[in-house]
Scaffold this active site. Structure first.
Site, mmCIF file in Angstrom:
data_model
loop_
_atom_site.group_PDB
_atom_site.id
_atom_site.type_symbol
_atom_site.label_atom_id
_atom_site.label_comp_id
_atom_site.label_asym_id
_atom_site.label_seq_id
_atom_site.Cartn_x
_atom_site.Cartn_y
_atom_site.Cartn_z
ATOM 1 N N THR A 176 -4.826 -4.480 9.430
ATOM 2 C CA THR A 176 -5.119 -3.131 9.935
ATOM 3 C C THR A 176 -5.273 -3.147 11.443
ATOM 4 O O THR A 176 -4.819 -2.233 12.144
ATOM 5 C CB THR A 176 -6.399 -2.577 9.273
ATOM 6 O OG1 THR A 176 -6.253 -2.614 7.851
ATOM 7 C CG2 THR A 176 -6.645 -1.139 9.706
ATOM 8 N N ASP A 214 2.112 0.794 5.773
ATOM 9 C CA ASP A 214 1.137 -0.211 5.357
ATOM 10 C C ASP A 214 1.243 -0.424 3.844
ATOM 11 O O ASP A 214 1.681 0.457 3.102
ATOM 12 C CB ASP A 214 -0.266 0.274 5.725
ATOM 13 C CG ASP A 214 -1.301 -0.826 5.602
ATOM 14 O OD1 ASP A 214 -0.912 -2.013 5.578
ATOM 15 O OD2 ASP A 214 -2.504 -0.502 5.529
ATOM 16 N N GLU A 215 0.826 -1.592 3.363
ATOM 17 C CA GLU A 215 0.865 -1.937 1.931
ATOM 18 C C GLU A 215 2.254 -1.689 1.342
ATOM 19 O O GLU A 215 2.412 -1.098 0.261
ATOM 20 C CB GLU A 215 -0.190 -1.121 1.162
ATOM 21 C CG GLU A 215 -1.605 -1.283 1.657
ATOM 22 C CD GLU A 215 -2.228 -2.635 1.326
ATOM 23 O OE1 GLU A 215 -1.513 -3.507 0.797
ATOM 24 O OE2 GLU A 215 -3.426 -2.823 1.606
ATOM 25 N N GLN A 264 0.057 -9.917 -3.071
ATOM 26 C CA GLN A 264 -0.990 -8.987 -3.498
ATOM 27 C C GLN A 264 -0.400 -7.736 -4.152
ATOM 28 O O GLN A 264 -1.046 -6.689 -4.178
ATOM 29 C CB GLN A 264 -1.879 -8.603 -2.317
ATOM 30 C CG GLN A 264 -2.643 -9.782 -1.723
ATOM 31 C CD GLN A 264 -3.620 -9.357 -0.651
ATOM 32 O OE1 GLN A 264 -4.690 -8.813 -0.910
ATOM 33 N NE2 GLN A 264 -3.247 -9.585 0.597
ATOM 34 N N ARG A 297 -11.140 -12.233 -2.539
ATOM 35 C CA ARG A 297 -12.210 -11.284 -2.181
ATOM 36 C C ARG A 297 -13.452 -12.047 -1.721
ATOM 37 O O ARG A 297 -14.334 -11.470 -1.091
ATOM 38 C CB ARG A 297 -12.607 -10.400 -3.372
ATOM 39 C CG ARG A 297 -11.539 -9.520 -3.987
ATOM 40 C CD ARG A 297 -10.754 -8.724 -2.998
ATOM 41 N NE ARG A 297 -9.540 -9.418 -2.606
ATOM 42 C CZ ARG A 297 -8.793 -9.105 -1.542
ATOM 43 N NH1 ARG A 297 -9.171 -8.145 -0.732
ATOM 44 N NH2 ARG A 297 -7.686 -9.778 -1.252
#
Length: 651
Positions: A30, A214-215, A245, A604
């Site tokens: 980001t 993004d993503e 991911q 995570r």
């Protein structure tokens, strides 16, 4: 720019042409995106000629705030938007070309189901097993794959799918006749607009000189085609994502889009962000070993910015009950560490059925927790129905429980009959069960209604007698059998996966009863069992706001955890059939996605990672052996030697 590492610096400085930024977990993507936007503006690109697209409003808001922090407040700003919000803007300007009004409405879920219900009545559909919600789910899955009604009809295989495709065609026609769209149409209609009206595509695409997505690994077919169309002329496309991911294939995301980026754009520059700022070295080492078993992926190896830390642990327990007890005990010990707050710790699950035993243990120990991204086990319809049956056996005067079950499943006691019974109860100053229990009090019921109430009364009396002398597990099994609970659920849920989930929840209640009987040596009463479950649950629900304020231990599914981070992560139920899920065992592609899901969960964790599994799991109150997840062998580097898991786990 001084705080950027070399790879981040290269991504920010590459301002022209197609660019793929492979951003591994915790590598600061980001920051790269927002600084790249700032760099474009610094080099003279007008801010309002820059488009940045992401997937959620939360992500868009965060990116927007970071961009403003970088460039300061100014009149012209980049457009930072979700895909759907971008499409709404485009359709507001252009949708009349498709025969819709410019002021179209976007229908809610309830509105959609209303149309589906009307269509099903129109075609006089006799298949009662196909519910409006099931049809809408199927239509949504087709739309996520960018399939029109005609294409859906060609893709349909079963009779229900062919019927759903027919309803899909009429549903779309009705939406257009009303001048409205549904949420999925925002993408489909924009894609159609660009495909059928080149002049409109040129007009909309010319608004921007640079597009950032993004993503990118989460794009579906429509999003992919819209993006490709908008950048075809200037070719200034920067996509950021991580194929490792990609975990949303079930909602239409296609990892192939990021895997084949270099084929779509042969001259694209590829920058790999591999320095992880989130997790310790041992966590990254285990995660790398695991994900490397996915054959089809972009090559990348994460490195930890903080190399040292405790080695992840694997623990095996006798049962899922023991797993929950020990995990919650370990968490209680960790919460004694100065500075450790409950919300620094997460317990991650693969399925929605797993949290039940953990919720019970957290309640017993008085540890605050927040269940995120799923419904509490005790709030699920089938669980509340089953517990309501037990509550009526103990306290027939419990009006809420009685009215919940009196016609669930349907047994001929319609709302009008219930209303007559309640009217008599109100006038006589009695509760509804007292009226049901004495036929002399019954209002004027016809023969069929009288038979239905008589049979219900007999069922309750029979089960009440059994409750005084049988273990709770046996009683519950009798309730499930005599009520016809399986058929009841089949009448409510026709999608196989949903039905299986609901049926597993019923199994979860029986497993809880089996545990209760064992813990109380068969001497525990039904009242005690209900107190342990329902009273604790009501206290937990009433205290929900306080839990949120106290920021309890986070319980959530692996899918919900993406994008988050915690000091300590406990991944539970690491067994074959759960992770990887049994529905994924048929294809390598599905196994690869399950492996990515496991990888997301592991990454995570910032400081500590603990993985656990039970060696046996209860199914309908009976112990069934489990098999440790293949992913455990892979992450410890002993995939060819299963015995190594036991050695590692026992250290």
């Amino acid at each position: 720019m001084d705080g950027l590492n070399p790879a981040q610096h290269e991504a920010v400085q590459t301002l022209r042409g197609p660019l793929l930024v492979l951003a591994g977990a915790g590598t600061g993507k980001t920051r790269v995106v927002t600084m790249r936007i700032a760099k474009l503006i610094q080099t003279g690109i007008a801010a309002d000629r820059i488009l940045a697209v992401t997937f959620t409003n939360k992500a868009a808001n965060e990116m927007r705030e970071r961009v403003v922090a970088q460039i300061g407040k100014r009149k012209a700003k980049p457009l930072v938007s979700t895909f759907h919000s971008l499409c709404v803007r485009i359709l507001r300007r252009q949708i009349t070309a498709l025969g819709y009004p410019a002021k179209f409405a976007i229908y809610t879920r309830a509105d959609q189901e209303s149309i589906i219900t009307g269509v099903m009545k129109e075609i006089r559909m006799r298949d009662a097993s196909l519910k409006p919600a099931d049809v809408l789910f199927k239509i949504g899955s087709w739309k996520s794959r960018s399939l029109t009604p005609d294409q859906a009809a060609q893709a349909a295989q079963s009779d229900k799918e062919h019927l759903s495709a027919s309803i899909y065609r009429r549903y779309q026609r009705e939406l257009k006749n009303r001048g409205v769209v549904d949420f999925d149409d925002l993408l489909l209609l924009t894609e159609k607009l660009f495909r059928e009206h080149p002049a409109i595509l040129e007009q909309e695409a010319s608004k921007f000189d640079h597009v950032l997505i993004d993503e990118y690994q989460d794009t579906n077919q429509s999003q992919y085609r819209i993006a490709q169309s908008m950048v075809a002329k200037h070719r200034n496309l920067c996509v950021v994502g991580d194929d490792d991911q990609s975990i949303y294939a079930w909602r239409g995301a296609e990892v192939e889009h990021i895997l084949r980026f270099h084929k779509d754009w042969p001259d694209a520059k590829v920058v790999r962000l591999e320095l992880n700022y989130r997790s310790t070295g041992p966590i990254i080492e285990w995660s790398n070993r695991l994900i490397d078993f996915n054959v089809v992926r972009h090559g990348k190896v994460l490195q930890a910015a903080r190399p040292t830390g405790p080695t992840p642990e694997i623990h095996q327990y006798k049962s899922e009950t023991e797993e929950a007890k020990e995990v919650v005990f370990r968490i209680s010990q960790r919460l004694q560490v100065p500075g450790m707050e409950p919300n620094h710790i997460a317990v991650l699950f693969r399925t929605n059925e797993q949290p039940r035993v953990f919720e019970q243990e957290f309640r017993k120990r008085g540890i605050p927790y927040v269940l995120v991204g799923t419904q509490s086990f005790f709030d699920r319809r089938e669980v509340k129905d089953l517990l309501s049956y037990l509550q009526v056996l103990v306290t027939p005067s419990d009006e809420v429980s009685l009215l919940r079950i009196i016609n669930s499943p349907k047994r001929g006691i319609s709302p009008s009959v219930v209303e007559k019974l309640r009217d008599v109860a109100t006038k006589s100053g009695q509760d509804t069960w007292e009226i049901i229990d004495n036929p002399l009090n019954w209002p004027a019921l016809n023969a069929a209604q009288t038979t239905a109430v008589t049979q219900f009364r007999g069922l309750v009396h029979s089960l009440q007698e059994m409750a005084t002398k049988s273990p709770v597990k046996e009683l519950l099994e009798q309730v499930v059998s005599r009520v016809g609970f399986r058929s009841y659920l089949e009448s409510l849920y026709t999608e196989p996966d949903e039905l299986e989930t609901r049926w597993n929840n019923v199994s979860g209640v029986i497993n809880a009863a089996a545990d209760f009987d064992r813990d109380n040596a068969g001497q525990g009463t039904l009242v005690d069992f209900l107190s342990e479950l329902t009273v604790g649950d009501r206290e937990a629900q009433n205290d929900k706001e306080k839990q949120l304020q106290r920021r309890g231990v986070i319980l959530m599914t692996l899918h919900s955890a993406k994008g988050l981070e915690f000091h300590e992560v406990y991944m539970v139920g690491m067994e074959e059939g759960i992770l990887p899920h049994k529905r994924s065992l048929e294809t390598e592609e599905a196994i690869a996605e399950e492996r990515r899901l496991c990888y997301v969960g592991m990454t995570r964790a910032q400081l500590r990672l603990t993985l656990s599994l039970p060696l046996g799991r209860k199914k309908w109150g009976r112990d069934v052996p489990t098999i440790p997840s293949r992913f455990l062998y892979e992450m410890i580097g002993k995939a060819e030697n299963p015995k190594a898991l036991n050695r590692k786990a026992n250290r």
